[in-house]
Design an enzyme around this catalytic site. Structure first.
Site, PDB file in Angstrom:
ATOM      1  N   HIS A   1       0.832  -1.206   0.000  1.00 60.89           N
ATOM      2  CA  HIS A   1       0.000   0.000   0.000  1.00 60.89           C
ATOM      3  C   HIS A   1       0.868   1.258   0.000  1.00 60.89           C
ATOM      4  O   HIS A   1       0.568   2.252  -0.691  1.00 60.89           O
ATOM      5  CB  HIS A   1      -0.904  -0.042   1.246  1.00 60.89           C
ATOM      6  CG  HIS A   1      -1.672   1.207   1.480  1.00 60.89           C
ATOM      7  ND1 HIS A   1      -1.315   2.136   2.435  1.00 60.89           N
ATOM      8  CD2 HIS A   1      -2.783   1.700   0.881  1.00 60.89           C
ATOM      9  CE1 HIS A   1      -2.174   3.139   2.418  1.00 60.89           C
ATOM     10  NE2 HIS A   1      -3.078   2.900   1.493  1.00 60.89           N
TER      11      HIS A   1
ATOM     12  N   GLU B   1       2.050   1.838  -3.453  1.00 56.05           N
ATOM     13  CA  GLU B   1       0.973   2.407  -4.288  1.00 56.05           C
ATOM     14  C   GLU B   1       0.934   3.923  -4.134  1.00 56.05           C
ATOM     15  O   GLU B   1       0.803   4.663  -5.114  1.00 56.05           O
ATOM     16  CB  GLU B   1      -0.369   1.788  -3.868  1.00 56.05           C
ATOM     17  CG  GLU B   1      -1.567   2.371  -4.604  1.00 56.05           C
ATOM     18  CD  GLU B   1      -2.782   2.519  -3.703  1.00 56.05           C
ATOM     19  OE1 GLU B   1      -3.190   1.546  -3.080  1.00 56.05           O
ATOM     20  OE2 GLU B   1      -3.294   3.659  -3.618  1.00 56.05           O
ATOM     21  N   HIS B   2       1.062   4.404  -2.900  1.00 54.15           N
ATOM     22  CA  HIS B   2       1.070   5.854  -2.675  1.00 54.15           C
ATOM     23  C   HIS B   2       2.224   6.517  -3.417  1.00 54.15           C
ATOM     24  O   HIS B   2       2.052   7.564  -4.044  1.00 54.15           O
ATOM     25  CB  HIS B   2       1.224   6.136  -1.167  1.00 54.15           C
ATOM     26  CG  HIS B   2      -0.075   6.235  -0.448  1.00 54.15           C
ATOM     27  ND1 HIS B   2      -0.428   7.326   0.306  1.00 54.15           N
ATOM     28  CD2 HIS B   2      -1.118   5.369  -0.368  1.00 54.15           C
ATOM     29  CE1 HIS B   2      -1.623   7.129   0.834  1.00 54.15           C
ATOM     30  NE2 HIS B   2      -2.061   5.940   0.448  1.00 54.15           N
TER      31      HIS B   2
ATOM     32  N   GLU C   1      -3.897   8.174   7.485  1.00 50.48           N
ATOM     33  CA  GLU C   1      -4.880   7.282   6.854  1.00 50.48           C
ATOM     34  C   GLU C   1      -5.194   6.101   7.776  1.00 50.48           C
ATOM     35  O   GLU C   1      -6.353   5.699   7.920  1.00 50.48           O
ATOM     36  CB  GLU C   1      -4.327   6.777   5.514  1.00 50.48           C
ATOM     37  CG  GLU C   1      -5.347   6.024   4.690  1.00 50.48           C
ATOM     38  CD  GLU C   1      -4.788   5.617   3.332  1.00 50.48           C
ATOM     39  OE1 GLU C   1      -5.273   4.597   2.793  1.00 50.48           O
ATOM     40  OE2 GLU C   1      -3.880   6.286   2.812  1.00 50.48           O
TER      41      GLU C   1
END
Length: 431
Positions: free
Chosen positions: A72, A75-76, A147
């Site tokens: 993840h 991905e950022h 997040e």
């Protein structure tokens, strides 16, 4: 111009065709023409998700272990560039771009009505180029920490995550896809680069394009883009997962959050793993049929629970089946978790060995309708196809497999998956 001779697969029932081929660098390219659709949609996805934390490329001696949340995190970082933000580049062409990371997949996608060629080139280029510095990695930790904290304030997500922690002992699916603040603090530039170089190789990815487009023209665009990039042959990637016991870790997890009504989730842990392709597809479809029969909106149990006020429109059912793990999750907001739990368990037990042929046929028609509906939505076509592809499943096989499911197979699957020894419960109570 290179002469293109694409292979094709056709579903005669829905009269849809997908054209495809594999490039020399190993990238599978799939294109589905949708005549009359103004919108065009493309996704570039890698077979890499949050559970892929231990791996080794064939030929290397050591197994690499990376912190939770790194897929993840990567991905950022893909959306960052030296000069112009990737979102701004797509906005310039009037397109929307985004991405998501699941337990098994990371997917980047855009949709647009115009400037498709420019947008496809952008998609391929930004996913195949990683801009990374020590400073930007450190800066991203703060953004992702926010997040993570935001999701920790989401009671429905926490009820789901607590349920997975109850069902699984050691499997990484029990961990948050984004990781924890502690685990992302261990991520550095070197680890991200290692994951990127291994899992973002074209042979571990798929490109799927759908819209009112000429398949040969699209394939030529992709081919011309890819021959400019230098990829050596990628050795086989070995993925290592812990030996997960068949038993559940614990029966019940309870916690409290600022919610107006309790949130209840019931889970059943998959006992039969190791399958892919049509075997996995059949198991998945049969489990979805069982869920619809047991507690779908058309079932007697659902109507009874709804009329009594024990469930409302937040109640949902789902099954997720992967090669190495799987689970059914059902639940939602309720006025009385204990009464709802008792009613669900009683309803499931009462249905064991009692499924009728007409119920099977009713649900079969319902799922056939759902399958046909997929092809009205470009994003649904792409996301379903990609999810199937990485499990060696074919979306066009779904109708055939659905029609092969018999009452005997359904009852066998019922006893196997909905064994009460395999269930756990997660409840979030109001503070």
């Amino acid at each position: 111009m290179k002469q293109v001779m694409l292979k094709k697969m056709h579903d005669p029932v829905i009269d849809e065709t997908i054209y495809f081929d594999v490039l020399e660098n190993g990238l599978p390219v799939y294109i589905m023409p949708k005549v009359g659709f103004k919108q065009k949609y493309a996704a570039f996805a890698t077979n890499y998700g949050s559970i892929d934390n231990r791996f080794r490329v064939a030929g290397e001696k050591n197994i690499v272990t990376v912190p939770n949340g790194i897929a993840h995190f990567l991905e950022h970082k893909m959306f960052e560039d030296e000069d112009v933000n990737v979102f701004d580049k797509f906005a310039y062409y009037g397109a929307n771009v985004n991405a998501y990371t699941t337990y098994t997949t990371t997917s980047y996608f855009f949709d647009t009505c115009d400037n498709f060629a420019e947008c496809l080139e952008l998609l391929l280029d930004f996913v195949q180029y990683l801009y990374l510095t020590d400073e930007t990695v450190e800066k991203e930790k703060g953004i992702i920490a926010q997040e993570i904290l935001m999701y920790e304030d989401d009671p429905d997500w926490m009820a789901y995550l607590n349920l997975l922690k109850a069902l699984f002992h050691v499997h990484p699916v029990r961990e948050d896809i984004a990781g924890t603040i502690e685990s992302i603090s261990q991520i550095n530039r070197e680890l991200i680069l290692k994951c990127y170089n291994i899992f973002y190789h074209p042979s571990n990815m798929i490109l799927f394009v759908v819209g009112d487009l000429d398949p040969e023209w699209v394939f030529e665009l992709v081919y011309e883009n890819q021959i400019k990039k230098d990829y050596t042959i990628q050795p086989f990637i070995e993925r290592f997962y812990p030996n997960e016991p068949k038993t559940i870790f614990k029966k019940r997890v309870e916690s409290s959050m600022p919610v107006s009504r309790p949130i209840y989730k019931l889970g059943f842990k998959e006992q039969k793993t190791g399958e892919d392709g049509n075997l996995l597809l059949k198991k998945e479809l049969a489990t979805n049929m069982l869920l619809e029969i047991l507690v779908g909106k058309g079932s007697e149990l659902y109507q009874k629970l709804y009329a009594s006020g024990l469930i409302d429109d937040s109640f949902s059912i789902s099954y997720s089946g992967e090669r190495d793990h799987g689970m059914t999750v059902l639940g939602g907001q309720t006025s009385d978790p204990e009464r709802l739990h008792a009613a669900l368990i009683e309803g499931i037990q009462a249905k064991m060995g009692q499924i009728k042929e007409e119920e099977l046929e009713r649900v079969r028609k319902r799922l056939i309708g759902d399958y046909i509906t997929i092809f009205d939505s470009l994003s649904s076509i792409v996301q379903n196809f990609i999810a199937y592809h990485f499990r060696n499943m074919n979306l066009f096989h779904e109708l055939k497999i659905l029609n092969e499911i018999t009452l005997d197979y359904l009852e066998e699957r019922f006893e196997e998956h909905f064994n009460l020894a395999n269930h756990a419960v997660s409840i979030i109570y109001p503070l």
